[in-house]
Scaffold this motif. Structure first.
Motif, PDB file in Angstrom:
ATOM      1  N   THR A  52      -1.472  -0.218  -6.905  1.00 46.96           N
ATOM      2  CA  THR A  52      -2.304   0.617  -6.705  1.00 46.96           C
ATOM      3  C   THR A  52      -2.864   1.238  -7.971  1.00 46.96           C
ATOM      4  N   ALA A 103       4.061  -0.644  -4.557  1.00 46.76           N
ATOM      5  CA  ALA A 103       2.910  -0.090  -4.169  1.00 46.76           C
ATOM      6  C   ALA A 103       2.335   0.804  -5.245  1.00 46.76           C
ATOM      7  N   SER A 114       0.826  -1.223   0.032  1.00 47.25           N
ATOM      8  CA  SER A 114       0.143  -0.099   0.217  1.00 47.25           C
ATOM      9  C   SER A 114       0.778   1.267  -0.045  1.00 47.25           C
TER      10      SER A 114
END
Length: 587
Positions: free
Chosen positions: A263, A259, A55
């Motif tokens: 994403t 990440a 994340s």
């Protein structure tokens, strides 16, 4: 490390990493994930959990850790609030295009007066250009922000300053000894930068600059309208562009990059950007992935810059008009096909030249042809690198100048070699990073460059030879190569540079059949496993090799073999199953 196969049918050695306590029994899939992660340097459970659930919140640093970041954010914020015209100066590849796009879109969303410039590959070449800077100055711009370029533009930045322009350089390429005298230089590879973010693509650096800019603006005493614009513009909306640029520039998919891509693929799946959505439809992409971004979207966006100007690619990402988006996407699709035709013709000749070089026992490849199209040099260098497992440079000779691109193998820093060649006066221009680089030199230095490249590669090898060993992530029984395992391995995604798809060695398989496909260049077939099931396989570009000859020989049906390759999902006519992508076999 344990050797599994001393010599495969392609003449390779197969080895596998082993760790105490691993057991591929009832919990094979879970243990296999742990083993793969340990082999990739992720040794404790907390780090594994973070890796498996990437994340941006977990990996995002304070942008201020980058040298000159706060200064850059202040300069850009001042320019926006003073109503000055700002020029974004990018590059003609996907990293440069996406970097330019996120800056232009964000500044426009704040009501800033913004223009952009992408250089042409053949006319201007990589990096800043004096004539372009003059045009920007004549247009009334007061600030130039470079993205994915500028770190080598010492003379060009000095010229811009002489024209009264402020300059903020944002880049990720390796700098020369002298930095440009810009008002701010944000580059994780500058020698005094301690951020540890050297793995970022240009678009990753640009995104962090926007994060710092947004924070700087929020600290100012803004008008209600500007405060609302800053508050309402979520930078996460640009993550599809950040992922695309990171993937296409073959940056390692580790830490923050991982990440960004994880994403960004989710944002891409929302299909909110009209141009990107249209290009996905033209390319037949239903589900975004690293493969789709790197091998379908990237080549189409790159095609414009390779053949002419990258402007249509950027215009596609910026447009809000469906008719314009469709026209541009179709144009890029057609240009990509033209690029493929040009590339294939040059590739045949380049491969012939590479084969002769390999017979001389070289540790590097350099091939050069008269009037080859400069836009496909990097692609062909990558193909030769993959085929011969050697750092490869491909160049075109025209009007007394040689222009080329190179791609490297793990362990050989090609960017350093190019910078050293520049310092030695062998090449006139050059730059890049460990895996890829570009260069220019006068034709009279061709032999000198070829010798310098070979000597530098040998020095980096330090007495060793280019390894022909394949290190697999794990060795398993072929009966365990199921759809369940495919789904488990998907937790390691996104896959790409620095985090490749797991390479597996399958034992206990018996050949059932094999046949050719794809015009005779590729193979498909099936093996029987110890579980009594059949496992389908494909093998690209294996026809005509010892592997292909063995698999296609009916006399070898039911022979027990070991397979090396990758296990993937196959969705055919709505039926989803496991399929093995064979790279090599052994008895």
């Amino acid at each position: 490390m344990r050797t599994v196969v001393e010599k495969s049918m392609l003449g390779r050695t197969w080895a596998v990493a082993e760790y105490p306590g691993t057991d591929f029994g009832s919990g094979m899939a879970d243990n296999l994930l742990q083993t793969i992660l340990m082999a990739r340097g992720i040794g404790d459970m907390a780090a594994m959990e973070k890796f498996l659930n990437p994340s941006i919140k977990e990996y995002m640093p304070n942008p201020s850790v980058l040298h000159d970041m706060d200064l850059a954010a202040k300069i850009i914020a001042d320019s926006i609030l003073n109503g000055e015209k700002i020029a974004i100066y990018g590059d003609y590849d996907v990293d440069g295009i996406t970097s330019t796009a996120i800056f232009v879109k964000y500044l426009q969303s704040l009501g800033a007066d913004v223009m952009w410039h992408l250089p042409t590959r053949e006319g201007e070449g990589y990096g800043l250009n004096i004539n372009a800077i003059d045009e920007i100055a004549d247009s009334g711009a007061k600030l130039i922000i470079t993205v994915d370029c500028g770190i080598s533009g010492v003379a060009e930045v000095a010229h811009a300053k002489s024209r009264g322009l402020r300059v903020v350089v944002t880049d990720h390429h390796s700098p020369d000894t002298e930095l440009p005298n810009a008002d701010a230089v944000v580059n994780p590879k500058r020698s005094d930068d301690t951020s540890g973010l050297t793995y970022l693509a240009g678009v990753g650096v640009a995104f962090l600059v926007l994060v710092a800019l947004r924070r700087e603006l929020k600290s100012r005493n803004l008008s209600p309208d500007m405060a609302a614009a800053v508050r309402n513009n979520d930078l996460m909306n640009y993550m599809d562009f950040v992922a695309l640029g990171t993937i296409c520039d073959t940056m390692p998919l580790i830490e923050l990059n991982r990440a960004f891509v994880a994403t960004g693929l989710k944002v891409m799946g929302l299909r909110n950007n009209l141009g990107l959505r249209t290009l996905m439809d033209v390319a037949g992409i239903k589900k975004p992935s690293v493969y789709a971004a790197g091998f379908a979207l990237g080549p189409r966006l790159n095609a414009a810059g390779r053949l002419d100007s990258a402007s249509p690619a950027l215009e596609l990402l910026l447009t809000d008009n469906p008719l314009i988006a469709n026209d541009l996407a179709q144009k890029l699709h057609q240009m990509n096909q033209e690029r493929i035709d040009i590339q294939n013709a040059i590739m045949m000749r380049a491969n012939e030249m590479a084969q002769k070089s390999c017979q001389d026992g070289r540790c590097s490849l350099f091939v050069c042809g008269d009037n080859w199209h400069g836009g496909v040099m990097g692609i062909i260098a990558g193909r030769l690198k993959d085929k011969y497992n050697l750092p490869s440079c491909v160049a075109t000779r025209c009007d007394g100048v040689i222009n080329g691109s190179g791609r490297s193998i793990p362990g050989i820093d090609l960017g350093k070699i190019i910078h050293d060649a520049l310092a030695a006066g062998i090449i006139s221009e050059g730059g890049g990073h460990a895996a890829a680089a570009g260069f220019s030199l006068p034709v009279q230095n061709e032999c000198a460059f070829c010798d310098f490249l070979e000597s530098a590669v040998r020095n980096q090898l330090d007495g060793t030879t280019v390894s022909n060993e394949i290190l697999a992530d794990a060795e398993i029984d072929a009966g365990g190569a199921t759809l369940k395992l495919v789904n488990k391995l998907s937790a390691l995604a996104p896959f790409g540079q620095g985090n490749p798809e797991p390479t597996l060695i399958l034992n206990g398989a018996a050949l059932r059949y094999a046949t050719t496909m794809g015009g005779g260049a590729h193979l498909r077939g099936a093996v029987a496993t110890s579980s009594g099931n059949q496992l389908a396989f494909v093998g690209f570009n294996l026809a005509g090799t010892p592997v292909g000859d063995f698999l296609l020989d009916d006399a070898n049906v039911n022979t027990k073999i070991k397979l090396l390759g990758r296990l993937k999902e196959n969705d055919y006519n709505g039926r989803v199953s496991a399929q093995f992508f064979v790279e090599d076999i052994a008895l």
